[in-house]
Enzyme design. Structure first.
Site, PDB file in Angstrom:
ATOM      1  N   TYR A 122       1.342   2.782  -3.899  1.00 34.24           N
ATOM      2  CA  TYR A 122       0.305   3.298  -4.782  1.00 34.24           C
ATOM      3  C   TYR A 122       0.844   4.487  -5.574  1.00 34.24           C
ATOM      4  O   TYR A 122       1.747   5.200  -5.121  1.00 34.24           O
ATOM      5  CB  TYR A 122      -0.898   3.777  -3.969  1.00 34.24           C
ATOM      6  CG  TYR A 122      -1.907   2.714  -3.629  1.00 34.24           C
ATOM      7  CD1 TYR A 122      -2.691   2.139  -4.625  1.00 34.24           C
ATOM      8  CD2 TYR A 122      -2.104   2.297  -2.313  1.00 34.24           C
ATOM      9  CE1 TYR A 122      -3.630   1.169  -4.314  1.00 34.24           C
ATOM     10  CE2 TYR A 122      -3.037   1.333  -1.991  1.00 34.24           C
ATOM     11  CZ  TYR A 122      -3.802   0.766  -3.004  1.00 34.24           C
ATOM     12  OH  TYR A 122      -4.729  -0.191  -2.705  1.00 34.24           O
TER      13      TYR A 122
ATOM     14  N   ASP B 200       0.806  -1.210   0.000  1.00 30.18           N
ATOM     15  CA  ASP B 200       0.000   0.000   0.000  1.00 30.18           C
ATOM     16  C   ASP B 200       0.846   1.270   0.000  1.00 30.18           C
ATOM     17  O   ASP B 200       0.340   2.358  -0.295  1.00 30.18           O
ATOM     18  CB  ASP B 200      -0.943   0.015   1.209  1.00 30.18           C
ATOM     19  CG  ASP B 200      -2.138  -0.908   1.027  1.00 30.18           C
ATOM     20  OD1 ASP B 200      -2.196  -1.607  -0.003  1.00 30.18           O
ATOM     21  OD2 ASP B 200      -3.009  -0.951   1.921  1.00 30.18           O
ATOM     22  N   ASP B 201       2.130   1.154   0.355  1.00 27.48           N
ATOM     23  CA  ASP B 201       3.030   2.307   0.302  1.00 27.48           C
ATOM     24  C   ASP B 201       3.511   2.590  -1.124  1.00 27.48           C
ATOM     25  O   ASP B 201       4.282   3.545  -1.334  1.00 27.48           O
ATOM     26  CB  ASP B 201       4.240   2.086   1.210  1.00 27.48           C
ATOM     27  CG  ASP B 201       3.893   2.248   2.682  1.00 27.48           C
ATOM     28  OD1 ASP B 201       3.090   3.139   3.005  1.00 27.48           O
ATOM     29  OD2 ASP B 201       4.418   1.476   3.510  1.00 27.48           O
TER      30      ASP B 201
ATOM     31  N   GLY C 155     -11.551   3.933   6.502  1.00 27.66           N
ATOM     32  CA  GLY C 155     -10.929   4.412   5.284  1.00 27.66           C
ATOM     33  C   GLY C 155      -9.442   4.135   5.282  1.00 27.66           C
ATOM     34  O   GLY C 155      -8.940   3.375   6.125  1.00 27.66           O
ATOM     35  N   TYR C 156      -8.717   4.753   4.343  1.00 31.37           N
ATOM     36  CA  TYR C 156      -7.306   4.439   4.134  1.00 31.37           C
ATOM     37  C   TYR C 156      -6.490   5.707   3.922  1.00 31.37           C
ATOM     38  O   TYR C 156      -6.896   6.601   3.166  1.00 31.37           O
ATOM     39  CB  TYR C 156      -7.141   3.529   2.909  1.00 31.37           C
ATOM     40  CG  TYR C 156      -7.910   2.233   3.015  1.00 31.37           C
ATOM     41  CD1 TYR C 156      -7.299   1.079   3.485  1.00 31.37           C
ATOM     42  CD2 TYR C 156      -9.263   2.171   2.655  1.00 31.37           C
ATOM     43  CE1 TYR C 156      -8.006  -0.113   3.590  1.00 31.37           C
ATOM     44  CE2 TYR C 156      -9.976   0.983   2.770  1.00 31.37           C
ATOM     45  CZ  TYR C 156      -9.337  -0.153   3.233  1.00 31.37           C
ATOM     46  OH  TYR C 156     -10.045  -1.325   3.348  1.00 31.37           O
TER      47      TYR C 156
END
Length: 306
Positions: A93, A90-91, A218-219
């Site tokens: 993106y 996810d780092d 959320g993110y």
């Protein structure tokens, strides 16, 4: 400094070696503070000698559908293996404005096109070389909450102690373990699969993953914060997962069995039960990790591999 004996040798090495920025040129990454990262000091009963050698590093890939417990399992493994650290997909993106749009006009954060694969691959190559994260890699995900309760509460203290002893007994202290946590690493033509030494695909039933995903607030993103709009799981998350992973399963059933090619040739591991508890999943993952690392170490030390 960390010390560990292997046979008659005593290994002393930096627990967290200094690693150059991933943006550094190859010739700038050769020596840091006049020594190679992960320098080992090897002592024998009759003599002491210094060898300039990088640590043995293994990348354990934990892939799977969003909300299957990958980050929780990663953190549990990190707490059990002193020489381990986590790398979050996810780092990697793309910036928020570069995320692809789904046919319905929504941003698609769960497709292959949302990830900067070139950057991720360069970081993985650096991790293999130096045994630690690049100095300029800052994680947005490492301290983010992932579940309704801390991961330590999902596994009994007795099980944690027992598994830690197993890992201590089976993983040499000079071996570093990088845990790669990501939702999309085993899709067709994945550029990172070949960089993973252990491949794990976590699964839970569709409804379980949906409930977990929709319960999240959320993110954190590179430029802000993302909250799933209503229906996002069924419109985007689940269909993307099925499309990218059905080729791994018999008859394309992602809740069924892996094909023999995926299981035997590519050595992808997935739990037999989709309803396993995190305690059961952790114990299963520890067994897989020990077995695969033993095979890798044996292969690396065999005459044919030299």
């Amino acid at each position: 400094m960390v010390k560990s004996s292997v046979g008659s040798n005593l290994y002393t090495y930096d627990a967290a070696p200094t690693v150059p920025p991933i943006s550094a040129k190859p010739d700038q990454r050769l020596l840091i503070n006049n020594q190679l990262p992960g320098q080992l000091l090897v002592s024998t009963p009759s003599s002491t000698l210094t060898t300039m050698a990088s640590p043995t590093t293994f990348i354990v890939g934990l892939s799977g559908l969003s909300s299957t417990g990958k980050t929780t399992l990663s953190r549990l493994l990190r707490s059990l293996i002193p020489s381990s650290f986590i790398l979050h997909q996810d780092d990697f993106y793309h910036p928020d404005g570069a995320i692809p749009l789904h046919a319905g006009g929504l941003q698609d954060w769960d497709c292959a096109g949302s990830i900067n694969w070139e950057y991720l691959c360069r970081v993985l190559d650096s991790v293999h070389e130096f045994g630690a994260l690049p100095a300029d890699l800052k994680s947005l995900q490492d301290d983010s909450p992932v579940g309704a309760e801390p991961e330590q509460k999902l596994v009994s203290p007795e099980t944690m102690r027992r598994l830690k002893k197993r890992l201590d007994d089976n993983i040499r202290a000079d071996v570093r373990v990088a845990i790669l946590d990501g939702f999309l690493m085993l899709h067709r033509d994945s550029p990172v699969e070949e960089r993973m030494d252990v491949k794990v695909l976590l699964r839970v039933p569709h409804e379980t993953a949906k409930q977990r995903r929709e319960a999240r607030n959320g993110y954190v993103t590179i430029e802000g914060f993302w909250t799933d709009p209503p229906g996002y799981f069924d419109k985007i998350v689940w269909p993307n997962y099925v499309d990218e992973h059905k080729y791994l399963f018999v008859d394309g059933d992602v809740e069924g069995r892996l094909t023999s090619e995926a299981e035997e040739k590519r050595r992808i591991h997935t739990p037999e039960s989709l309803d396993a508890s995190m305690e059961e999943t952790l114990e299963w993952a520890v067994n897989i990790l020990i077995s695969e690392l033993k095979l890798k170490l044996a292969s690396a030390s065999s005459p044919s591999s030299l």
